[in-house]
Design a protein around this motif. Sequence first.
Motif, PDB file in Angstrom:
ATOM      1  N   PHE A 496      -6.760  -5.685   3.648  1.00 18.54           N
ATOM      2  CA  PHE A 496      -6.751  -4.806   4.437  1.00 18.54           C
ATOM      3  C   PHE A 496      -5.401  -4.012   4.479  1.00 18.54           C
ATOM      4  N   LEU A 497      -4.329  -5.089   4.809  1.00 16.56           N
ATOM      5  CA  LEU A 497      -2.787  -4.682   4.640  1.00 16.56           C
ATOM      6  C   LEU A 497      -2.420  -4.192   3.545  1.00 16.56           C
ATOM      7  N   PHE A 498      -2.684  -4.864   2.225  1.00 18.44           N
ATOM      8  CA  PHE A 498      -2.250  -4.414   1.036  1.00 18.44           C
ATOM      9  C   PHE A 498      -3.045  -2.745   0.725  1.00 18.44           C
ATOM     10  N   ARG A 499      -4.193  -2.836   1.295  1.00 25.53           N
ATOM     11  CA  ARG A 499      -4.675  -1.226   0.962  1.00 25.53           C
ATOM     12  C   ARG A 499      -4.288  -0.438   1.800  1.00 25.53           C
ATOM     13  N   PHE A 500      -4.019  -0.627   3.233  1.00 22.83           N
ATOM     14  CA  PHE A 500      -3.251   0.094   4.068  1.00 22.83           C
ATOM     15  C   PHE A 500      -2.080   0.812   3.516  1.00 22.83           C
ATOM     16  N   PHE A 501      -1.217  -0.193   3.173  1.00 23.35           N
ATOM     17  CA  PHE A 501       0.195  -0.023   2.824  1.00 23.35           C
ATOM     18  C   PHE A 501      -0.006   0.859   1.510  1.00 23.35           C
ATOM     19  N   GLY A 502      -0.762   0.560   0.569  1.00 26.11           N
ATOM     20  CA  GLY A 502      -0.924   1.141  -0.697  1.00 26.11           C
ATOM     21  C   GLY A 502      -1.472   2.586  -0.516  1.00 26.11           C
ATOM     22  N   ARG A 503      -2.426   2.864   0.315  1.00 25.26           N
ATOM     23  CA  ARG A 503      -2.714   4.184   0.633  1.00 25.26           C
ATOM     24  C   ARG A 503      -1.573   5.012   1.174  1.00 25.26           C
ATOM     25  N   ARG A 504      -0.784   4.631   1.777  1.00 26.03           N
ATOM     26  CA  ARG A 504       0.392   5.261   2.343  1.00 26.03           C
ATOM     27  C   ARG A 504       1.739   5.206   1.614  1.00 26.03           C
ATOM     28  N   SER A 505       1.563   4.791   0.629  1.00 28.50           N
ATOM     29  CA  SER A 505       2.803   4.679  -0.427  1.00 28.50           C
ATOM     30  C   SER A 505       3.419   5.956  -0.805  1.00 28.50           C
ATOM     31  N   PHE A 506       4.616   6.441  -0.501  1.00 31.55           N
ATOM     32  CA  PHE A 506       5.083   7.616  -0.909  1.00 31.55           C
ATOM     33  C   PHE A 506       5.133   7.689  -2.315  1.00 31.55           C
ATOM     34  N   TYR A 507       5.354   6.799  -3.078  1.00 28.25           N
ATOM     35  CA  TYR A 507       5.424   6.841  -4.823  1.00 28.25           C
ATOM     36  C   TYR A 507       4.186   6.723  -5.402  1.00 28.25           C
ATOM     37  N   ASN A 508       2.968   6.444  -4.760  1.00 28.65           N
ATOM     38  CA  ASN A 508       1.908   6.534  -5.583  1.00 28.65           C
ATOM     39  C   ASN A 508       1.254   7.796  -5.714  1.00 28.65           C
TER      40      ASN A 508
END
Length: 508
Positions: A496-508
Amino acid sequence: MDVLSIVPPLVAVVLAIVTRRVLLSLFLSIWVGGLIAANGNPFGAVAETFTWMKDVMIDPWNARFLVLIAFLGAGAALLFKTGGTEALIKTFEKRITNGKRSLLFAYILGILIFFNDYVNSVIVGNASKDLNARYRVSREKLAYVLDATAAPMATIGPVSDWIGFQVALIAASFASLSLTDVQPYAMFLQSIPWNFYAILSLLAVLTVILGKDFGPMAKAEKRARETGKLVDDEAVPLSSVEHDLGEPFESEQKASVWYFVLPLVTLIVVGVFGLWYTGGGMEGLSLMEALENTDVSVALTWAAFAMTLVGFIIGLRRGMSLKECEETVLAGIRTMLPALIIMVLAWSIGAVVDSLGTAEFVVRLTEGWMTTSLLPLLIFVIAMFISFATGTSWGTMTILTPIAVPLAFTISGVEFIPIVIGAIFAGAIFGDHISPISDTTVMASIFAGSDHIAHVTTQIPYALVTASVAGLLYILSAFIGSVIVLLLIGIVLQTFLFRFFGRRSFYN
């Protein structure tokens, strides 16, 4: 002196990250340690600095390790020059068609090469570096995959030199407690599920490959995808086989994938045989008994030499002249020079903290107020700090196992020992994983072709997520007795944490 003992490793880490000059940062931190040891005398500090450096270089294990690294560089150079690496790419290019698959290839290979972390970095890095470059995977991302699979796999087996070392430490602790009715290896097996960081780290890599990046890693991946720059413009990779060796040797004879496979199979076979033989295998000991007593530096030096020798013979059969083969070997050793210097300086930091009593100071800070419910978490955190500061997981295990195992037995009996053993090994791997002065971190940077500090800074956020989840699980272990339930909670939370941070990454 106690508080000052933590200053040199902190100086090393902070300066390395701020200045991005690893060699200078390490040397200055050693000098700071010398200044403390010499009671502020700068000339005495210089004398202490070079004494420490001399002592670590003449240590038999360290000296053999330097030879090992040189041979690994020579062997890797021959893999490239004979065309073996290029042939491997052509073999897999129809099956590996994108960046995710190329990273999955590295990940699966990292899981399979479990018997030693150094060998893991060499094999996986050489096998996957060019494949990942083809699909614009950043060097930082590949270095993370290498680093996050090497030590975690070596520490949980099924058979490795790490396990032999860890079982030997457990056996020594049991001997001090006169625990004759408990088998050290059986206790180690019971501790594996409690090594939360190693297990979650292996799963985190898969989550990252199949999901989205965040933090500095996302920035690195965006740069690689959009510009084709596998490293940043200001990056200084520790080594570059392609830069040092030029193009692979041209011959009318087509390069075969066997030019890649044979040297690496030789490395593995001779390495496993060496671990068994130097541990007393010829005297009738089982493989695990031999691994408890093996001389890792000797065994792996044999393996690296054998790998280089096979590569040399292949080069001659390919039509390379004796001079060309010799020059390739020397060029391969030159690619390892930055790593060799870093190793010497990192070991010297270890000598500094040993001389100043850093680890003992950290342990003394906490041992007076440990309780049963807090003990696994505190052991985990202490191991993280010592390993991060010293850059060695084995050293951390050596320091903490004789202290923590008897403490766990005194507090709660034999049943509590596997939890504490798992916490020691987990914390040791975390620090070793992300410390800029760790040998395994350096090896991952080398064989991924990454800037070393860029590798450290991009993987720290990922490692911190995994470590935070592992720490929470050690807290919950006071309330939840089932390690399987705890692991399931950890896997769900980490994903959950990896996907949460991944969805909110400025660079993606």
